[in-house]
Each structure stands twice: as C-alpha cells, then as structure tokens.
Design an enzyme around this catalytic site. Structure first.
Site, PDB file in Angstrom:
ATOM      1  N   TYR A 139       0.846  -1.192   0.000  1.00 18.25           N
ATOM      2  CA  TYR A 139       0.000   0.000   0.000  1.00 18.25           C
ATOM      3  C   TYR A 139       0.882   1.243   0.000  1.00 18.25           C
ATOM      4  CZ  TYR A 139      -4.029   2.943   1.459  1.00 18.25           C
ATOM      5  OH  TYR A 139      -5.020   3.883   1.535  1.00 18.25           O
ATOM      6  N   LYS A 167      -1.393  -1.112  -4.179  1.00 19.88           N
ATOM      7  CA  LYS A 167      -2.504  -0.162  -4.120  1.00 19.88           C
ATOM      8  C   LYS A 167      -1.853   1.195  -4.089  1.00 19.88           C
ATOM      9  CE  LYS A 167      -5.832   1.484  -0.636  1.00 19.88           C
ATOM     10  NZ  LYS A 167      -6.132   2.695  -1.370  1.00 19.88           N
TER      11      LYS A 167
END
Ligand SMILES: CC(=O)N[C@H](C=O)[C@@H](O)[C@H](O)[C@H](O)CO
Ligand SMILES: CC(=O)C(=O)O
Length: 309
Positions: A139, A167
């Site tokens: 992330y 992400k």
C-alpha cells in the site's frame, strides 16, 4: 482466466462498524458485508484507513475480519490490511488472516520513524512470511504514511513471490504506470489498484486494473458504472460521471466532521445501514454536518438517476 482476475474491479475500502457505545459491532460488520455483496462489487479492502485501523486494537481487527469472512467467503475477494506499525502485531494479524482464508493481505510501511528501505522491506517480508500461502499487496500512500514506495524499494519487493500488486494512493498517476511496467517485467502479471477516487478514470487509463477506494462504499453503483464505461471505451460519459462523483466527494469533505462520519451518515440516509460514528480523535457529526451529509446523499441519488437509468 488469470489468477489475479479476482482483484480487477471495484473494491470498496470497508468502513469501521461501531455500536452505540463505540465498540466494534460484529453485526454491523456482517450487515456491511452483505450490503457489498448485494451491490455486486468485486471485493472489499478491510482494516485500512477507511477502517480506522490505526485507532483499533489487534483483537478488534481480528474480530472484524472474522465477521467479514463469515459472510463474504466465496462471494467477494477479501484483502485485509494488517499493518500495525510494529512487526510483531502485524505478523500476528497476517497469520490470523491466512487462518481465516483471506485472498490477500496488504500493508503500509511503518509510520513515524523514517526507516531505511532495508528495514521497510524486512518489515513487509516478515509480515508476508507469516502468511506464506496468501498474496501480498503493498500500500503506497506517501502523503499519509510519510514514506513513498521508491522504485528501488519496489524492485527489492519484487523478489518476494507473494507480492502480486500495489494499491497506489499517491497523486501522480504516472506512479501507476511505473509500478505496472516494472511489476509486469518482474512477474509477467501484476495488479495496480487506483487509490485516489477523484482520479479513477485517469488511473484506469494509464493502467490501473481497478481501484480500492474510501468513497466507493457510499456509491458503489456509480463506481461500478464508471468502470463499465471505461471498459466500453465511453470516454466522454466516463469523464462526466467522474466529475459528478468528484462533486459528491468534495461535498463529503466540506463538513466539520471527518469524511468517514459523513460517509456513515449517508449510508444511514440512503441505504438504511447503521455503522455508528467514528472513533476519536476523528470528529463525529455536529448538527450542521447532518445537512452536508443529506446534501451528499441527495447528490448520489441524483447521479444514480442520471447514469443508471
Ligand atoms: C488519502 C486517502 O485516504 N486516500 C484513499 C485511498 O486511496 C481514497 O480512497 C480517498 O479516501 C478518496 O479518494 C477520497 O479523497
Ligand atoms: C481509503 C482506503 O483505500 C483505505 O481504507 O485504506
């Protein structure tokens, strides 16, 4: 069909679900999971920023993912964010995630102390080793984490066979292209999720396979439609819908209360789903904020009438 197809699409970031006393509500978690299944989204991203994870205990986060899995298993792709800012607790959540059968775990880098890249890589790899049969998603959210995923750190992480995607919530959409290209070169197939909901069409245009977003939850139909328009090559309508979605997001961000408090009020108004408030130090709704939420809720309904007819 590729083994990564399950990640390609609209994946709402799951909201924290509380009871009237502000405790985690297993009933709320199950209700929100059922709501997403009914809406037809691809999956859910649990215990992330939208899940208020940094304000929750390890035990609470276990309770949340257990209740998501009880309802979602076989119906939704489930990604559980497990970062706790220390390796030990994150490893515990990673192990637990694998035991309940999530599709992937995800993690931000450690926050507060600026650590060298080898420490961040070691943190992620230890977490991933604790869930040896589970995919791992990095992330990247530098504006909140304080640390960016550099291409050298990314290259180091490509050595981990479980890393299947990033992400990407940084603002330059170019980052999506760079992770996509380097990921494909290293692995053959690699998933990149668009982070900023306000630039979903741009992220998809430059190579994101789908998105994980904090505002999808209040308007999943609109993001599903947006994704369909992109797939169909209907550029102008996609841009128009993105602009309307952004007005809704700006409205949600215009209140004194935290955006997630507004999101939960919208779900109460439009969907009859009650997830309580937000946990302090996040700000809950004041009277004036209820009007803002009501306006945003009405804007969502209007956009649905306009685009989903
Ligand atoms: C900074 C941040 O939290 N970004 C989220 C994840 O990428 C987004 O989904 C935002 O919540 C959304 O774009 C609203 O600004
Ligand atoms: C907003 C988002 O993607 C998260 O919950 O981390």
């Amino acid at each position: 069909m590729s083994k990564l197809d399950k990640y390609k699409g609209i994946i709402p970031a799951f909201y924290a679900c509380y009871d009237a006393e502000g405790n985690v509500s297993p009933e709320g978690v199950r209700a929100l999971t059922r709501y997403y299944i009914d809406k037809g989204v691809k999956g859910v991203y649990v215990n992330g920023s939208s899940g208020e994870c940094i304000y929750q205990s390890v035990e609470e986060r276990k309770l949340i993912i257990e209740n998501v899995m009880a309802v979602a298993k076989g119906k939704l792709t489930v990604i559980n964010h497990v970062a706790c800012n220390n390796t030990k607790d994150s490893v515990e959540l990673a192990k637990h995630s694998e035991s309940v059968g999530v599709d992937a775990i995800a993690s931000i880098p450690p926050i507060y102390f600026r650590l060298p890249e080898y420490s961040i890589a070691a943190y992620w790899n230890e977490i991933s080793e604790a869930a040896p049969n589970t995919d791992f998603i990095i992330y990247n959210i530098p504006q909140l984490a304080g640390t960016a995923l550099t291409m050298s750190l990314f290259a180091e992480m490509m050595k981990n066979p479980r890393v299947v995607g990033v992400k990407n919530s940084s603002m330059p959409t170019q980052d999506i292209q760079m992770f996509k290209s380097a990921g494909k070169a290293a692995k053959g197939e690699f998933v990149v999720f668009n982070g900023p909901d306000e630039q979903f069409v741009a992220g998809r245009a430059i190579g994101a396979d789908g998105g994980i977003g904090g505002t999808y939850g209040v308007m999943p139909e609109l993001f599903l439609k947006l994704n369909e328009l992109i797939v169909a090559g209907e550029r102008d309508t996609a841009a128009a819908l993105q602009y309307d979605i952004n007005e809704i997001i700006y409205k949600m961000c215009s209140s004194h209360a935290n955006m997630y408090a507004v999101a939960k009020e919208i779900l109460r108004i439009n969907e009859n789903v009650d997830l309580g408030g937000v946990r302090k130090p996040l700000e809950n709704l004041q009277e004036a904020d209820k009007a803002v939420a009501a306006e945003a809720a009405a804007m969502i309904k209007a956009a649905k009438d306009k685009y989903l007819a």
